[in-house]
Design an enzyme around this catalytic site. Structure first.
Site, mmCIF file in Angstrom:
data_model
loop_
_atom_site.group_PDB
_atom_site.id
_atom_site.type_symbol
_atom_site.label_atom_id
_atom_site.label_comp_id
_atom_site.label_asym_id
_atom_site.label_seq_id
_atom_site.Cartn_x
_atom_site.Cartn_y
_atom_site.Cartn_z
ATOM 1 N N GLN A 180 -3.830 -1.432 9.467
ATOM 2 C CA GLN A 180 -3.961 -3.160 8.700
ATOM 3 C C GLN A 180 -4.639 -3.888 10.121
ATOM 4 O O GLN A 180 -4.271 -4.415 11.364
ATOM 5 C CB GLN A 180 -2.754 -3.187 8.843
ATOM 6 N N ASP B 223 -10.679 2.749 3.849
ATOM 7 C CA ASP B 223 -10.502 1.713 3.954
ATOM 8 C C ASP B 223 -12.737 1.345 3.892
ATOM 9 O O ASP B 223 -12.961 -0.166 3.289
ATOM 10 C CB ASP B 223 -10.593 0.662 4.920
ATOM 11 N N LYS C 30 0.966 -1.182 0.216
ATOM 12 C CA LYS C 30 0.202 -0.269 -0.104
ATOM 13 C C LYS C 30 0.745 1.184 -0.279
ATOM 14 O O LYS C 30 0.364 2.104 -0.736
ATOM 15 C CB LYS C 30 -0.827 -0.423 0.901
HETATM 16 N N1 GUN Z 1 -6.798 -6.914 6.275
HETATM 17 C C1 GUN Z 1 -7.207 -8.038 5.291
HETATM 18 N N2 GUN Z 1 -7.522 -7.319 4.177
HETATM 19 C C2 GUN Z 1 -7.367 -5.290 4.892
HETATM 20 C C3 GUN Z 1 -8.100 -4.450 4.592
HETATM 21 O O1 GUN Z 1 -8.235 -4.362 2.873
HETATM 22 N N3 GUN Z 1 -7.950 -3.196 5.369
HETATM 23 C C4 GUN Z 1 -7.233 -3.364 6.299
HETATM 24 N N4 GUN Z 1 -7.349 -2.624 7.080
HETATM 25 N N5 GUN Z 1 -6.420 -4.800 7.315
HETATM 26 C C5 GUN Z 1 -6.708 -5.424 5.965
#
Ligand code: GUN
Length: 297
Positions: free
Chosen positions: A96, A119, A52
């Site tokens: 995350q 998100d 990311k």
């Molecule tokens: N853990 C698994 N997928 C995601 C996501 O799309 N965003 C976040 N913040 N954590 C995750």
């Protein structure tokens, strides 16, 4: 059978965003700024957050990575989120998941200001999504829709079976596929661990979204000829032949399912890169809103 190439589509989306960022700079406006919070040192989470932050750099966004010990208290983490909420330079915040067990992911998600929730996990944003109001769409389901859009896959009237009911993928995915939109209008069945006749339901599906997190769960005998397969799973399976010691497996047994279907996403290189592209799109929208453009109200 056609592969749904997440690398290719995500690159296209990121290329467009890069041009849009260059335009913002030309106009003397601030570039989007994503703050990513990583708690602990879970290997998979490190990889995802790394990807990311890398995508931000490629596009020209500013990013801040906040790494925290897995022993951090819930209160300290909530304070850090509050600081990011109040930081006028930060457009998007992501924490995350999963977070360590002593921290409530619900409290963390609720603490992120909805206008910075790139998100799309906050209950306000999920609520808007359910009602068909413009909002941040959860990154993975958003990525799947962008993929369907790119390949001009007609979803109208199709029977979509979503396997998995998580708040971050299965549930929003099922709502989006049933919404009255270009990439919706499906009849949706959502399956979970208590579903009795999973195989029969999958065999009736024109579209299967596999999002249960169990490696190679969907096998050829569960798939109708010509179905569209979206594989959201990504599980690390021990593999001594790999330098890393593991192989990445989707929720679909790709080799036997692929010959049966019309379209399929590979793992890796399918939904994963699309999640990142969608997050980047959401971050751009967050920045636009803060620049005074009203996209959501
Ligand atoms: N853990 C698994 N997928 C995601 C996501 O799309 N965003 C976040 N913040 N954590 C995750």
């Amino acid at each position: 059978m056609e592969l749904l190439d997440g690398q290719l589509v995500s690159r296209k989306i990121k290329d467009t965003l890069r041009l849009q960022v260059a335009q913002l700079t030309t106009e003397g406006k601030k570039v989007p700024h994503l703050a990513a919070v990583l708690v602990g040192n879970n290997g998979a989470s490190e990889t995802y957050v790394g990807a990311k932050v890398k995508a931000c750099a490629e596009i020209g966004y500013k990013s801040t990575l906040i790494r925290l010990e897995d022993t951090i208290s819930e209160n300290k983490l909530l304070n850090i989120i509050e600081d990011l909420n109040n930081d006028v330079d930060v457009d998007g915040i992501l924490v995350q998941l999963p977070v360590p067990k002593h921290i409530s992911d619900e409290k963390i998600i609720n603490a992120i200001h909805p206008s910075k929730d790139v998100d799309g996990f906050h209950p306000i944003n999920i609520g808007k999504l359910v009602q068909g109001q413009p909002t941040f769409i959860s990154a993975t389901p958003h990525g799947v829709l962008l993929m369907l859009e790119h390949y001009k896959i007609d979803t109208k009237g199709k029977h979509a079976v979503v396997v998995g009911r998580s708040n971050i993928v299965g549930r929003p995915m099922s709502i989006l596929l049933s919404s009255n939109t270009n990439t919706g209008n499906c009849t949706v069945t959502i399956c979970h661990s208590h579903t009795r006749n999973l195989k029969e339901l999958c065999l009736q599906a024109d579209i299967i979204v596999a999002a249960l997190g169990r490696a190679e769960f969907v096998t050829a005998d569960m798939v109708k000829e010509g179905a569209i397969i979206i594989d959201v799973g990504i599980t690390r399976v021990p593999d001594a032949s790999k330098k890393s010691g593991f192989a990445l497996k989707g929720d679909v047994k790709f080799d036997e399912v692929a010959p049966r279907c019309s379209y399929i996403t590979p793992v890796p290189g399918g939904v994963g890169p699309m999640t990142i592209a969608a997050l980047m799109k959401n971050t751009f929208m967050a920045c636009e809103e803060r620049n005074g453009k009203v996209l959501f109200d």
